[in-house]
Design an enzyme around this catalytic site. Structure first.
Site, PDB file in Angstrom:
ATOM      1  N   HIS A  43       0.725  -1.089   0.144  1.00  0.00           N
ATOM      2  CA  HIS A  43       0.063   0.100  -0.116  1.00  0.00           C
ATOM      3  C   HIS A  43       0.995   1.170   0.028  1.00  0.00           C
ATOM      4  O   HIS A  43       1.057   1.850   1.020  1.00  0.00           O
ATOM      5  CB  HIS A  43      -0.896  -0.235   1.329  1.00  0.00           C
ATOM      6  CG  HIS A  43      -2.170   1.030   1.143  1.00  0.00           C
ATOM      7  ND1 HIS A  43      -3.074   0.872   1.804  1.00  0.00           N
ATOM      8  CD2 HIS A  43      -2.006   2.284   0.452  1.00  0.00           C
ATOM      9  CE1 HIS A  43      -3.946   1.914   1.440  1.00  0.00           C
ATOM     10  NE2 HIS A  43      -3.045   2.746   0.844  1.00  0.00           N
ATOM     11  N   GLU A  70      -2.737  -1.700  -3.191  1.00  0.00           N
ATOM     12  CA  GLU A  70      -3.807  -0.956  -2.536  1.00  0.00           C
ATOM     13  C   GLU A  70      -3.419   0.530  -2.720  1.00  0.00           C
ATOM     14  O   GLU A  70      -2.260   0.820  -2.270  1.00  0.00           O
ATOM     15  CB  GLU A  70      -3.928  -1.248  -1.252  1.00  0.00           C
ATOM     16  CG  GLU A  70      -4.100  -2.841  -0.825  1.00  0.00           C
ATOM     17  CD  GLU A  70      -4.411  -3.107   0.516  1.00  0.00           C
ATOM     18  OE1 GLU A  70      -5.167  -4.119   1.007  1.00  0.00           O
ATOM     19  OE2 GLU A  70      -3.960  -2.150   1.412  1.00  0.00           O
ATOM     20  N   HIS A 190      -8.158  -5.550   7.502  1.00  0.00           N
ATOM     21  CA  HIS A 190      -7.890  -4.742   8.474  1.00  0.00           C
ATOM     22  C   HIS A 190      -8.049  -5.421   9.818  1.00  0.00           C
ATOM     23  O   HIS A 190      -9.202  -5.548  10.202  1.00  0.00           O
ATOM     24  CB  HIS A 190      -8.585  -3.550   8.344  1.00  0.00           C
ATOM     25  CG  HIS A 190      -8.168  -2.370   8.826  1.00  0.00           C
ATOM     26  ND1 HIS A 190      -7.303  -1.472   8.089  1.00  0.00           N
ATOM     27  CD2 HIS A 190      -7.859  -1.810  10.205  1.00  0.00           C
ATOM     28  CE1 HIS A 190      -6.730  -0.415   8.841  1.00  0.00           C
ATOM     29  NE2 HIS A 190      -7.141  -0.844  10.140  1.00  0.00           N
TER      30      HIS A 190
END
Length: 238
Positions: A43, A70, A190
């Site tokens: 990410h 991401e 998450h």
């Protein structure tokens, strides 16, 4: 079987705290693949505080498993994904100064923008996933945008799991069922960890992929990286 994609951002955080190239992000990713992970997630953020754009380029040339990038589809991020052409791109609406992702997309309000972004990536053969809260309307909105998958933002599930696991997972079951009705693939991520992952997957066994980074790297400090990847894989091989 649900696939495990390991987010290696935290390995880059350690490297960046001292400069140089220790730990080596590319070597760590290859080891994680060798230990049994099904994919690698990164990410990159505009400030380069963990994974950097050059890391993404270096990883693309050596990975043998699925590669998931991401990020918020700002112009620079879109150009990077178009250049690298990963297996999957996950669109996340995080602000530039966000410590970590903290909300999913409003896929209804942002339909025009997300539709355009998804179409561009899909034209290049890149699977697209949209990060959403566990709300059926947002899942349906992602389908309307042309996404291939949604990734359910599981922070609320993880936060509430210890006190009431049945209630914690209920909205995710509803959102996951909506994804299945819409013909969308299903990811999750998450704060999933060894304590809550198995319960989540027992209720939503059609989850295609989980993306886990922070918890896995924290566990690896005590358990070792190879052993930790193995333990997470066991949760998935339910």
């Amino acid at each position: 079987m649900t696939k495990l994609s390991v987010n290696i951002n935290k390995i880059a955080v350690i490297r960046n705290s001292r400069g140089g190239n220790l730990p080596d992000v590319v070597r760590a990713a290859l080891d994680i693949e060798r230990f049994g992970a099904d994919g690698i997630t990164v990410h990159p953020r505009p400030d380069g505080r963990h994974i950097r754009y050059d890391d993404v380029r270096a990883l693309r040339g050596v990975l043998s498993t699925e590669f998931n990038i991401e990020g918020n589809p700002i112009e620079r991020f879109i150009a990077l994904v178009e250049e690298v052409r990963p297996t999957q791109v996950t669109l996340v609406p995080d602000a530039a100064d966000a410590i970590t992702s903290n909300a999913g997309w409003d896929t209804v309000a942002n339909r025009a923008f997300l539709t355009e972004v998804c179409a561009g990536f899909k034209a290049l053969g890149i699977r697209t996933s949209i990060f959403v809260d566990p709300v059926p309307a947002m899942v349906q909105g992602a389908a309307a945008c042309g996404a291939d998958r949604v990734e359910l933002y599981t922070e609320a599930y993880a936060r509430n799991h210890a006190s009431d696991p049945v209630r914690a997972v209920a909205p995710y079951v509803a959102a996951a069922e909506q994804a299945r009705r819409c013909g969308l693939g299903l990811n999750a991520g998450h704060d999933l960890n060894l304590d809550n992952l198995r319960d989540y997957l027992q209720k939503i066994p059609w989850t295609d992929e989980v993306s886990i980074g922070h918890a896995l790297i924290c566990d690896a400090l005590y358990l070792g990286l190879e052993n930790t990847v193995t333990l997470y894989k066991r949760c998935l091989n339910r």
